[in-house]
Motif scaffolding. Sequence first.
Motif, short mmCIF file in Angstrom:
data_model
loop_
_atom_site.label_atom_id
_atom_site.label_comp_id
_atom_site.label_asym_id
_atom_site.label_seq_id
_atom_site.Cartn_x
_atom_site.Cartn_y
_atom_site.Cartn_z
N ILE A 87 0.78 -1.31 0.17
CA ILE A 87 -0.11 -0.07 0.02
C ILE A 87 0.88 1.20 0.17
O ILE A 87 1.66 1.50 0.95
CB ILE A 87 -0.89 0.10 1.15
N PRO A 88 0.88 1.87 -1.03
CA PRO A 88 1.67 3.39 -1.02
C PRO A 88 1.32 4.17 0.09
O PRO A 88 0.12 4.45 0.33
CB PRO A 88 1.45 3.78 -2.55
N ARG A 89 2.47 4.70 0.73
CA ARG A 89 2.15 5.37 1.97
C ARG A 89 1.57 6.91 1.37
O ARG A 89 1.04 7.45 2.61
CB ARG A 89 3.59 5.63 2.85
N ASP A 90 1.81 7.30 0.20
CA ASP A 90 1.32 8.48 -0.20
C ASP A 90 -0.35 8.36 -0.39
O ASP A 90 -0.89 9.23 -1.10
CB ASP A 90 2.04 9.05 -1.42
N THR A 91 -0.95 7.32 -0.35
CA THR A 91 -2.27 6.88 -0.65
C THR A 91 -3.15 7.95 -0.03
O THR A 91 -2.94 8.04 1.52
CB THR A 91 -2.76 5.74 -0.48
N LEU A 92 -4.18 8.62 -0.35
CA LEU A 92 -5.01 9.56 0.41
C LEU A 92 -6.20 8.63 0.73
O LEU A 92 -6.79 7.81 -0.20
CB LEU A 92 -5.51 10.67 -0.44
N VAL A 93 -6.60 8.68 1.97
CA VAL A 93 -7.77 7.54 2.33
C VAL A 93 -8.42 8.29 3.28
O VAL A 93 -8.49 9.44 3.92
CB VAL A 93 -7.01 6.30 3.17
N THR A 94 -9.77 7.70 3.64
CA THR A 94 -10.48 8.34 4.51
C THR A 94 -10.15 7.46 6.16
O THR A 94 -10.36 6.23 6.20
CB THR A 94 -11.98 7.81 4.37
N ARG A 95 -9.55 8.15 6.91
CA ARG A 95 -9.00 7.53 8.01
C ARG A 95 -10.11 7.68 8.92
O ARG A 95 -10.47 8.56 9.52
CB ARG A 95 -7.84 8.42 8.69
N PRO A 96 -10.53 6.36 9.57
CA PRO A 96 -11.53 6.12 10.53
C PRO A 96 -11.28 6.71 12.12
O PRO A 96 -10.17 7.26 12.40
CB PRO A 96 -11.92 4.52 10.49
N SER A 97 -12.39 7.01 12.83
CA SER A 97 -12.34 7.29 14.02
C SER A 97 -11.24 6.16 15.04
O SER A 97 -11.59 5.02 14.61
CB SER A 97 -13.48 7.52 14.80
N SER A 128 -7.15 15.64 -6.31
CA SER A 128 -6.53 17.08 -5.78
C SER A 128 -5.22 17.39 -5.37
O SER A 128 -4.86 18.59 -5.00
CB SER A 128 -7.29 17.03 -4.10
N ASP A 129 -4.47 16.17 -5.82
CA ASP A 129 -2.90 16.56 -5.74
C ASP A 129 -2.12 15.46 -6.46
O ASP A 129 -2.10 14.40 -6.24
CB ASP A 129 -2.63 16.34 -4.29
N ALA A 130 -1.52 16.21 -7.43
CA ALA A 130 -0.76 15.17 -8.43
C ALA A 130 0.24 14.47 -8.00
O ALA A 130 0.78 13.44 -8.49
CB ALA A 130 -0.13 15.99 -9.47
N GLY A 190 13.19 6.44 -10.95
CA GLY A 190 11.78 6.92 -11.47
C GLY A 190 11.65 8.51 -11.37
O GLY A 190 12.46 9.26 -11.47
N ASP A 191 10.48 8.42 -11.08
CA ASP A 191 9.97 9.80 -11.05
C ASP A 191 9.93 10.52 -9.57
O ASP A 191 9.34 11.65 -9.08
CB ASP A 191 8.39 10.04 -11.24
N GLY A 192 10.63 9.71 -8.52
CA GLY A 192 10.79 10.09 -7.25
C GLY A 192 9.71 9.94 -6.36
O GLY A 192 9.80 10.44 -5.19
N SER A 193 8.66 9.20 -6.78
CA SER A 193 7.44 8.86 -5.87
C SER A 193 7.36 7.68 -5.36
O SER A 193 8.53 6.96 -5.20
CB SER A 193 6.30 8.68 -6.84
N ASP A 194 6.68 7.48 -4.37
CA ASP A 194 6.44 6.31 -3.48
C ASP A 194 6.43 4.95 -4.38
O ASP A 194 6.82 3.69 -3.85
CB ASP A 194 5.36 6.26 -2.41
N LEU A 195 5.82 5.17 -5.60
CA LEU A 195 5.55 3.67 -6.23
C LEU A 195 6.89 3.30 -6.84
O LEU A 195 6.88 2.02 -6.84
CB LEU A 195 4.62 4.33 -7.60
N GLY A 196 7.76 3.84 -7.01
CA GLY A 196 9.14 3.35 -7.52
C GLY A 196 9.89 2.49 -6.51
O GLY A 196 10.28 1.72 -6.55
#
Length: 351
Positions: free
Chosen positions: A135-145, A331-333, A247-253
Amino acid sequence: MIGADGQRDEDEGAPGPGGRRRGLLKAAGVALAGVLVLSAAGAGWVYWHLNHNIKSVDINGALGDDRPPKAVATPSASASPLPSGSLNILVLGSDSRSGKANAALGGGDSTGARSDTAMVVHIDEGRTEATVVSIPRDTLVTRPSCPTPSGGTSSVAYGTMFNSAYSLGGPVCAVKTVESLTGVRMDHYLEIDFSGFAKLVNAVGGVTVTTDEDIDDDQSHLHLKAGTHLLDGTHALALARTRHGIGDGSDLGRIGLQQKLVKALLEQISSTSLLTSPAKLYQVADAVTGSLTTDTGLDSLGELTKLGQSLGSLSADHVRTVMMPVVAAPSDANRVVAREPAAGELWASLK
């Protein structure tokens, strides 16, 4: 030997191809099983020390029943006392432990904990095949309570970074966020810290990996030419953390390198004759247990050994590594979100 640039000297023999490659958890279990043999032979203090190394968190108690259902196990016709049902284990690599060793390797302090690596390890019923989903750490999620360490409860957060869950509420919130994201119950939790990972790599004599491109990352202090390298613990950790030099310097690489590193470590542990060298066996077992935080279902040497023994028929050839399908966040590239319906279909296949 390992040269100053992290490369293997030319006169160093490459590892031979013989033997079946075993899974990482199984290899750890073999090491721990060997320690049990040692303790039975009179070294009870070794057992006590290694058992005492393991840290644990009562995740089931903290989360209660507000969770996805447990998988229903098919009754086994086997007389073996070992469990054989499917399992989902959340494995995190973190810099959560304070101290000089972690600080020297780039770890955070106890108030700045982060989960740098997150993998859901699904072991099929029968325990002969497994799927590892990063799971990429840069993934945007809904964090539950989530319950917080201070005794309070956090509010639901929308469109927040996945790794913020660990920073906010530690393992409990990390597990709850993964379960909310996937709809899959995590049966167990395993966390390894920076210094423990480096010690483990050193204890097995380093890991051999092949990189497809030059890596120059000043932030992770890693500079490698494309090719095959024998890495010590410090360099292996740098490879697991590097992102700006590929790569492109992202978490995916970085995820691709992490998955390659996991398989390399698994192979090295499996090819090391631990049971014929008590000193090396103890060194590896001490590194494994000393770096672990688990849920209370795996917080003893006996439980970890039992898990390892139950994976006796799982070889690396039957371990599939994938990444959760993602797309750039609207919302954020620089962030990603789960790509549906592909992500949902992947998680559904692991239930």
